[in-house]
Design a protein around this motif. Structure first.
Motif, PDB file in Angstrom:
ATOM      1  N   ASN A 124      -5.860  -5.052   0.943  1.00 16.04           N
ATOM      2  CA  ASN A 124      -4.886  -4.729   0.776  1.00 16.04           C
ATOM      3  C   ASN A 124      -4.424  -6.023  -0.374  1.00 16.04           C
ATOM      4  O   ASN A 124      -4.272  -7.037   0.089  1.00 16.04           O
ATOM      5  CB  ASN A 124      -4.011  -5.092   2.396  1.00 16.04           C
ATOM      6  CG  ASN A 124      -2.753  -4.934   2.321  1.00 16.04           C
ATOM      7  OD1 ASN A 124      -1.960  -4.235   1.412  1.00 16.04           O
ATOM      8  ND2 ASN A 124      -2.159  -5.321   3.239  1.00 16.04           N
ATOM      9  N   PRO A 125      -3.680  -5.372  -1.505  1.00 17.94           N
ATOM     10  CA  PRO A 125      -3.017  -4.040  -1.573  1.00 17.94           C
ATOM     11  C   PRO A 125      -3.806  -3.070  -2.456  1.00 17.94           C
ATOM     12  O   PRO A 125      -3.461  -1.970  -2.516  1.00 17.94           O
ATOM     13  CB  PRO A 125      -1.819  -4.193  -2.241  1.00 17.94           C
ATOM     14  CG  PRO A 125      -2.061  -5.392  -3.177  1.00 17.94           C
ATOM     15  CD  PRO A 125      -2.898  -6.186  -2.340  1.00 17.94           C
ATOM     16  N   TRP A 166      -3.715 -10.016   0.285  1.00 15.53           N
ATOM     17  CA  TRP A 166      -2.725  -9.629   1.540  1.00 15.53           C
ATOM     18  C   TRP A 166      -1.474 -10.860   1.706  1.00 15.53           C
ATOM     19  O   TRP A 166      -1.859 -11.943   1.692  1.00 15.53           O
ATOM     20  CB  TRP A 166      -3.901 -10.068   2.782  1.00 15.53           C
ATOM     21  CG  TRP A 166      -3.108  -9.820   4.007  1.00 15.53           C
ATOM     22  CD1 TRP A 166      -1.829  -9.110   4.355  1.00 15.53           C
ATOM     23  CD2 TRP A 166      -3.750 -10.055   5.290  1.00 15.53           C
ATOM     24  NE1 TRP A 166      -1.756  -8.944   5.787  1.00 15.53           N
ATOM     25  CE2 TRP A 166      -2.840  -9.727   6.283  1.00 15.53           C
ATOM     26  CE3 TRP A 166      -4.926 -10.659   5.902  1.00 15.53           C
ATOM     27  CZ2 TRP A 166      -3.019  -9.609   7.643  1.00 15.53           C
ATOM     28  CZ3 TRP A 166      -5.127 -10.967   7.001  1.00 15.53           C
ATOM     29  CH2 TRP A 166      -4.247 -10.415   8.066  1.00 15.53           C
ATOM     30  N   ASN A 207      -4.109   2.363   1.195  1.00 17.94           N
ATOM     31  CA  ASN A 207      -3.341   1.719  -0.154  1.00 17.94           C
ATOM     32  C   ASN A 207      -3.483   2.178  -1.327  1.00 17.94           C
ATOM     33  O   ASN A 207      -4.549   2.342  -1.397  1.00 17.94           O
ATOM     34  CB  ASN A 207      -2.789   0.525   0.163  1.00 17.94           C
ATOM     35  CG  ASN A 207      -2.154  -0.104   1.647  1.00 17.94           C
ATOM     36  OD1 ASN A 207      -1.241   0.586   1.881  1.00 17.94           O
ATOM     37  ND2 ASN A 207      -2.795  -0.704   1.998  1.00 17.94           N
ATOM     38  N   GLY A 254       2.570  -0.123   4.763  1.00 20.89           N
ATOM     39  CA  GLY A 254       1.114  -0.268   5.134  1.00 20.89           C
ATOM     40  C   GLY A 254       0.722  -0.184   6.494  1.00 20.89           C
ATOM     41  O   GLY A 254      -0.243  -0.853   7.064  1.00 20.89           O
ATOM     42  N   ARG A 271       2.761  -1.208  -4.467  1.00 20.58           N
ATOM     43  CA  ARG A 271       1.768  -0.582  -3.617  1.00 20.58           C
ATOM     44  C   ARG A 271       2.453   0.448  -2.861  1.00 20.58           C
ATOM     45  O   ARG A 271       3.565   0.398  -2.488  1.00 20.58           O
ATOM     46  CB  ARG A 271       1.414  -1.508  -2.624  1.00 20.58           C
ATOM     47  CG  ARG A 271       0.199  -1.156  -1.611  1.00 20.58           C
ATOM     48  CD  ARG A 271       0.239  -2.129  -0.387  1.00 20.58           C
ATOM     49  NE  ARG A 271       1.413  -1.939   0.757  1.00 20.58           N
ATOM     50  CZ  ARG A 271       1.690  -2.508   1.626  1.00 20.58           C
ATOM     51  NH1 ARG A 271       0.418  -3.300   2.190  1.00 20.58           N
ATOM     52  NH2 ARG A 271       2.532  -2.228   2.547  1.00 20.58           N
ATOM     53  N   THR A 312       1.747   3.196   0.299  1.00 22.15           N
ATOM     54  CA  THR A 312       0.850   3.593   1.317  1.00 22.15           C
ATOM     55  C   THR A 312       0.913   4.880   1.726  1.00 22.15           C
ATOM     56  O   THR A 312       1.713   5.808   1.856  1.00 22.15           O
ATOM     57  CB  THR A 312       1.392   2.961   2.937  1.00 22.15           C
ATOM     58  OG1 THR A 312       1.555   1.579   2.294  1.00 22.15           O
ATOM     59  CG2 THR A 312       0.639   3.083   4.015  1.00 22.15           C
ATOM     60  N   LYS A 340      -5.855  -1.508  12.398  1.00 25.00           N
ATOM     61  CA  LYS A 340      -5.510  -0.237  11.684  1.00 25.00           C
ATOM     62  C   LYS A 340      -6.054   0.802  12.398  1.00 25.00           C
ATOM     63  O   LYS A 340      -5.717   1.910  12.278  1.00 25.00           O
ATOM     64  CB  LYS A 340      -6.377  -0.516  10.292  1.00 25.00           C
ATOM     65  CG  LYS A 340      -5.493  -1.537   9.422  1.00 25.00           C
ATOM     66  CD  LYS A 340      -4.148  -1.215   8.985  1.00 25.00           C
ATOM     67  CE  LYS A 340      -3.697  -2.054   7.903  1.00 25.00           C
ATOM     68  NZ  LYS A 340      -3.240  -3.170   8.802  1.00 25.00           N
TER      69      LYS A 340
END
Length: 449
Positions: free
Chosen positions: A237-238, A189, A381, A103, A418, A420, A298
């Motif tokens: 997220n996710p 999350w 993601n 992530g 998940r 990324t 991010k």
């Protein structure tokens, strides 16, 4: 006196001692997740203490997120105690395995901090921050407020915290007390799903689709007594969900019938998505207390531990007041650094969003071509529902790909994994999709034209 439970001896005469004994057992693994605890009167009798003492110990353990109580079914160790973070649920990528589970942003898209840190050092030399200085710099407040205004976030004072999770924790603590319920996205999350019970709060899962939380699921959670709702506006997220304008209107209508509910919005996609923000909060409601949080992690790097938030005056004042009694303030050096990054336009959000978007679209297209359903409307993601989560993760690992198990993000939602995309190059979408398809349907013959 003591009480033996599953081979572990619970000891203590005072509530604090009993609670500490149980917590030691959980932390050492001798009391396993899901292990039922003895009824309070039974434990009190064995320890030779008043039942109120055990009740106080159990209350302390609930507030710390160590145990949970389900009415007549009694108390038990939480399936995932607060001492065991969801990040621990994962796979280690051995040598030769590509890790697309973490992530993290793509380091190549993060700005250089050299000039911003030098600017921060010059600001510090001109005006060192000493005790008694204001908690926020004027420039950070100005730039944060300008950005909120540009996205139609309602007027409100600005505060800063050490990341979005820190901000959310402070807002929850400003209004709720142990035992209160919080409606959270599911899947959602993992760190937030850990934080809520660690604060002694209860989680009520809310289902979502690509447009964000389902209005009927939010309504159900609020009718079940949720005192707060935490929503991710973009790059959830996710799953990558992002709230569109029609969904925002529906959610505002639901919230308008519950004006005393605390609304917390996490703009997780700030700086990395090109979709417009549709905030749920408004000048005239729908809720009395609200906050919207933005982190620098991010877009500018996870080690810049700074998030800005705005909200109603009461909420922000409570956050600032409690902050003064703890850490005091977020380092002005960090504030100067983030200010320099913002003022210099160190990143081009459209370029960053485009890079993640192309990789995400390539993977989604490749999965769709192989008949694999997946989600990833925004952000970095992609969420893939799977029938057998453990098996899928293991088969992908054997195929050379480490992905994040969905258990890190789920409460009651179906299994998934998940992926990324920030770690993927342009030509890797096909091989990843092949591996995912094989992992989901092992042994099934497949042919692609």
């Amino acid at each position: 006196m003591s009480f033996v439970l599953g081979g572990y001896r619970i000891e203590g005469r005072r509530a604090a001692e009993i609670a500490a004994s149980v917590e030691r057992g959980v932390g050492s693994g001798k009391l396993e997740p899901g292990e039922p605890l003895p009824p309070m009167r039974e434990l009190a009798a064995e320890l030779g203490v008043n039942p109120n003492t055990v009740a106080a110990a159990y209350r302390t353990l609930r507030e710390r997120g160590v145990i949970e109580t389900a009415g007549r079914r009694g108390s038990r160790v939480r399936p995932r105690p607060a001492t065991t973070a969801r990040e621990a649920i994962g796979v280690e990528a051995p040598e030769g395995v590509r890790d697309i589970s973490e992530g993290n942003p793509d380091p190549a898209l993060l700005p250089s901090l050299r000039a911003a840190l030098a600017a921060a050092a010059r600001c510090h030399e001109r005006r060192p921050t000493l005790y008694g200085a204001p908690g926020l710099t004027d420039d950070l407040v100005r730039l944060a407020r300008e950005a909120f205004d540009a996205d139609a976030v309602p007027p409100g004072p600005v505060a800063a915290a050490s990341g979005s999770l820190d901000a959310i924790e402070r807002v929850l603590a400003a209004h709720l007390k142990p035992g209160d319920a919080v409606a959270v996205e599911d899947p959602g999350w993992g760190s937030l799903l850990d934080l809520v019970p660690a604060l002694g709060l209860r989680t009520i899962p809310v289902a979502l689709d690509d447009d964000g939380p389902l209005p009927e699921a939010v309504e159900r959670a609020l009718r079940q007594g949720a005192r707060a709702l935490v929503v991710t506006d973009r790059a959830q997220n996710p799953t990558g969900a992002a709230i569109r304008a029609p969904r925002a209107r529906e959610l505002r209508r639901v919230l308008a019938a519950h004006p005393r509910v605390l609304l917390i919005e996490d703009d997780h996609g700030h700086g990395i998505v090109d979709l417009p923000l549709h905030p749920l909060a408004g000048e005239d409601g729908p809720t009395e207390h609200w906050a919207l949080v933005r982190s620098t992690a991010k877009a500018y790097g996870p080690d810049l531990r700074l998030a800005v938030l705005t909200g109603d005056a009461v909420t922000v004042d409570r956050v600032r007041g409690r902050q003064r009694l703890g850490p005091g303030w977020v380092s002005h050096l960090l504030q100067y650094t983030v200010t320099a990054l913002w003022e210099s336009r160190a990143i081009d959000p459209a370029e960053v969003a485009g890079s993640y978007g192309r990789r995400r679209a390539a993977l989604l297209d490749a999965l769709a071509a192989r008949g694999v359903q997946a989600h990833g409307r925004s952000g970095m993601n992609v969420w893939v529902p799977v029938p057998d989560e453990t098996g899928a993760v293991a088969r992908l690992l054997r195929a050379g790909w480490a992905v994040a198990p969905g258990a890190r993000f789920r409460i009651a939602s179906p299994p998934g994994v998940r992926l990324t995309v920030s770690a993927l190059s342009g030509d890797e979408a096909g091989p990843v999709a092949d591996a995912v398809a094989a992992a989901i349907r092992p042994g099934e013959a497949r042919r692609y034209g």
